[in-house]
Design a protein around this motif. Structure first.
Motif, PDB file in Angstrom:
ATOM      1  N   GLU A  27       0.835  -1.277   0.025  1.00  0.00           N
ATOM      2  CA  GLU A  27      -0.014  -0.097  -0.075  1.00  0.00           C
ATOM      3  C   GLU A  27       1.076   1.246  -0.060  1.00  0.00           C
ATOM      4  N   VAL A  28       0.496   2.083  -0.966  1.00  0.00           N
ATOM      5  CA  VAL A  28       1.381   3.207  -1.110  1.00  0.00           C
ATOM      6  C   VAL A  28       0.319   4.649  -1.142  1.00  0.00           C
ATOM      7  N   ARG A  29       0.964   5.568  -1.176  1.00  0.00           N
ATOM      8  CA  ARG A  29       0.599   7.005  -1.273  1.00  0.00           C
ATOM      9  C   ARG A  29       1.368   7.782  -2.333  1.00  0.00           C
ATOM     10  N   VAL A  30       0.606   8.625  -2.996  1.00  0.00           N
ATOM     11  CA  VAL A  30       1.479   9.353  -4.253  1.00  0.00           C
ATOM     12  C   VAL A  30       1.754  10.787  -3.702  1.00  0.00           C
ATOM     13  N   LYS A  31       3.413  10.907  -3.750  1.00  0.00           N
ATOM     14  CA  LYS A  31       3.745  12.215  -3.283  1.00  0.00           C
ATOM     15  C   LYS A  31       3.876  13.157  -4.256  1.00  0.00           C
ATOM     16  N   GLU A  32       4.312  12.775  -5.405  1.00  0.00           N
ATOM     17  CA  GLU A  32       4.315  13.546  -6.396  1.00  0.00           C
ATOM     18  C   GLU A  32       4.008  13.101  -7.734  1.00  0.00           C
ATOM     19  N   LYS A  33       3.324  13.803  -8.738  1.00  0.00           N
ATOM     20  CA  LYS A  33       2.893  13.197  -9.887  1.00  0.00           C
ATOM     21  C   LYS A  33       3.080  14.293 -11.110  1.00  0.00           C
ATOM     22  N   ILE A  34       3.550  13.943 -12.133  1.00  0.00           N
ATOM     23  CA  ILE A  34       3.862  14.601 -13.404  1.00  0.00           C
ATOM     24  C   ILE A  34       3.456  13.835 -14.473  1.00  0.00           C
ATOM     25  N   ARG A  35       2.834  14.682 -15.377  1.00  0.00           N
ATOM     26  CA  ARG A  35       2.432  14.136 -16.726  1.00  0.00           C
ATOM     27  C   ARG A  35       2.928  14.557 -17.807  1.00  0.00           C
ATOM     28  N   VAL A  36       3.496  14.147 -18.748  1.00  0.00           N
ATOM     29  CA  VAL A  36       3.949  14.645 -20.065  1.00  0.00           C
ATOM     30  C   VAL A  36       3.324  13.661 -21.350  1.00  0.00           C
ATOM     31  N   GLU A  37       3.102  14.294 -22.257  1.00  0.00           N
ATOM     32  CA  GLU A  37       2.760  13.664 -23.367  1.00  0.00           C
ATOM     33  C   GLU A  37       3.289  14.276 -24.730  1.00  0.00           C
ATOM     34  N   SER A  38       3.394  13.444 -25.923  1.00  0.00           N
ATOM     35  CA  SER A  38       4.028  13.823 -27.111  1.00  0.00           C
ATOM     36  C   SER A  38       2.960  13.142 -28.284  1.00  0.00           C
ATOM     37  N   GLN A  39       2.506  13.980 -29.155  1.00  0.00           N
ATOM     38  CA  GLN A  39       1.755  13.640 -30.067  1.00  0.00           C
ATOM     39  C   GLN A  39       2.528  12.875 -31.330  1.00  0.00           C
ATOM     40  N   ASP A  40       1.927  11.785 -31.682  1.00  0.00           N
ATOM     41  CA  ASP A  40       2.460  10.688 -32.678  1.00  0.00           C
ATOM     42  C   ASP A  40       2.069  10.911 -33.871  1.00  0.00           C
ATOM     43  N   PRO A  41       2.537  11.291 -34.942  1.00  0.00           N
ATOM     44  CA  PRO A  41       1.988  11.619 -36.146  1.00  0.00           C
ATOM     45  C   PRO A  41       1.628  10.247 -36.638  1.00  0.00           C
ATOM     46  N   SER A  42       2.162   9.038 -36.660  1.00  0.00           N
ATOM     47  CA  SER A  42       1.552   8.027 -37.230  1.00  0.00           C
ATOM     48  C   SER A  42       0.363   7.534 -36.549  1.00  0.00           C
ATOM     49  N   LEU A  43       0.226   7.495 -35.288  1.00  0.00           N
ATOM     50  CA  LEU A  43      -0.890   7.444 -34.413  1.00  0.00           C
ATOM     51  C   LEU A  43      -2.072   8.274 -34.641  1.00  0.00           C
ATOM     52  N   MET A  44      -2.044   9.703 -35.192  1.00  0.00           N
ATOM     53  CA  MET A  44      -2.842  10.367 -35.660  1.00  0.00           C
ATOM     54  C   MET A  44      -3.489  10.353 -36.950  1.00  0.00           C
ATOM     55  N   ALA A  45      -2.337   9.653 -37.846  1.00  0.00           N
ATOM     56  CA  ALA A  45      -2.963   9.051 -38.907  1.00  0.00           C
ATOM     57  C   ALA A  45      -3.994   8.022 -38.838  1.00  0.00           C
ATOM     58  N   VAL A  46      -3.610   7.151 -37.914  1.00  0.00           N
ATOM     59  CA  VAL A  46      -4.334   6.097 -37.825  1.00  0.00           C
ATOM     60  C   VAL A  46      -5.786   6.398 -37.252  1.00  0.00           C
TER      61      VAL A  46
END
Length: 309
Positions: free
Chosen positions: A262-281
């Motif tokens: 059992e754990v708790r989240v101290k710090e959370k960070i989210r980053v994303e990157s658009q993927d041209p191939s997946l956008m085409a799909v």
């Protein structure tokens, strides 16, 4: 110009001629659908090619905006992440002695487990299932059997819709729960620091990295009688004096079971990157879904079915 026919047709004859015309239109639609299915198959094959492993793959930048918290990149080949190099500067993750950041690098050892994106595996499988449905509709059964083609089109629509929704990642189940599907420590060289969760998923055709620093869910102190008394109303003394604290992130205070603990989240960070191939799909699946929907509606009209759904 007159809109009536001479000699006038009897009601029974008029109904018979209307049924005959409707049957001819239905037959014409069923024949034309065979050409449409061939075009749709080409679109599905293009989607399959975009999801297939092909070197050198797609190199995607994963860096936080307006901060140095996360800086790096990963390389996706097909449904797998084959390379990655990321530097972290998190307040809750002190870097190793003598270093200015925590370095995460995917191991290149042949014995290293693969980092597979399960969502893309599902999308690829659904695209292949759609291709199978098209083949069955073309080569198996009677292509002029309206009931058979109608059922195949509905199955095709449902399969393409599921593939699109999985790639969009609207539902949490599609992306996987981070506490159950975080990357293994053995994937990295050196291994991940203790109590660091590294989770990759797909959301709206983009590759999303979520990093969480964790701490064991253990009580730090036993409340005294005084603190118990002042918290009966649900507010601590600090909250009464300064107001309630703002949660540092949306999972603050929640308890999760991660790696059997059992754990708790101290710090959370989210980053994303658009993927041209997946956008085409995604664009192709959306267009194909719309086309199949139009075919179903047209077929329902000529079959005399209710098309309100």
């Amino acid at each position: 110009m007159a809109a009536w026919a001479y000699p006038p047709l009897q009601a029974a004859d008029l109904e018979r001629e209307a049924d005959k015309a409707l049957a001819n239109e239905l037959e014409w639609l069923l024949r034309s659908l065979q050409d449409s299915l061939a075009s749709l198959k080409e679109g599905l094959q293009e989607c399959a090619a975009l999801l297939a492993p092909r070197d050198p793959g797609s190199t995607l930048v994963l860096s936080s905006l307006r901060s140095e918290s996360v800086k790096g990149f990963v390389t996706r080949v097909g449904t797998k992440i084959v390379k990655g190099d990321i530097h972290l500067r998190l307040s809750s993750l002190p870097p190793p002695r003598g270093a200015s950041s925590t370095h995460l690098s995917l191991s290149s050892s042949p014995e290293t487990p693969e980092l597979v994106l399960d969502q893309l595996v599902s999308v690829r499988n659904l695209v292949h299932q759609s291709l199978d449905v098209v083949d069955v509709s073309t080569w198996t059964g009677d292509p002029l059997n309206a009931s058979f083609i109608s059922g195949q089109l509905r199955l095709l629509y449902e399969t393409i819709t599921e593939a699109r929704q999985t790639l969009k990642g609207d539902e949490g189940d599609a992306r996987g729960n981070w506490w159950e599907s975080s990357a293994s420590q053995n994937i990295f060289n050196p291994q991940l620091p203790p109590y660091l969760s590294f989770h990759l998923s797909i959301f709206d055709s983009a590759l999303v990295l979520q990093l969480r620093t964790l701490e064991p869910n253990t009580p730090t102190h036993t409340p005294t009688a005084f603190t118990a008394d002042i918290s009966l109303t649900g507010f601590s003394l600090r909250d009464k004096l300064f107001g309630p604290r703002h949660r540092p992130h949306d999972e603050a205070g929640d308890v999760f079971t991660w790696n059997g603990e059992e754990v708790r989240v101290k710090e959370k960070i989210r980053v994303e990157s658009q993927d041209p191939s997946l956008m085409a799909v995604m664009a192709k699946l959306t267009a194909l879904q719309h086309e199949v929907s139009k075919w179903i509606s047209a077929l329902n009209v000529l079959m005399g079915r209710d098309d309100t759904d």
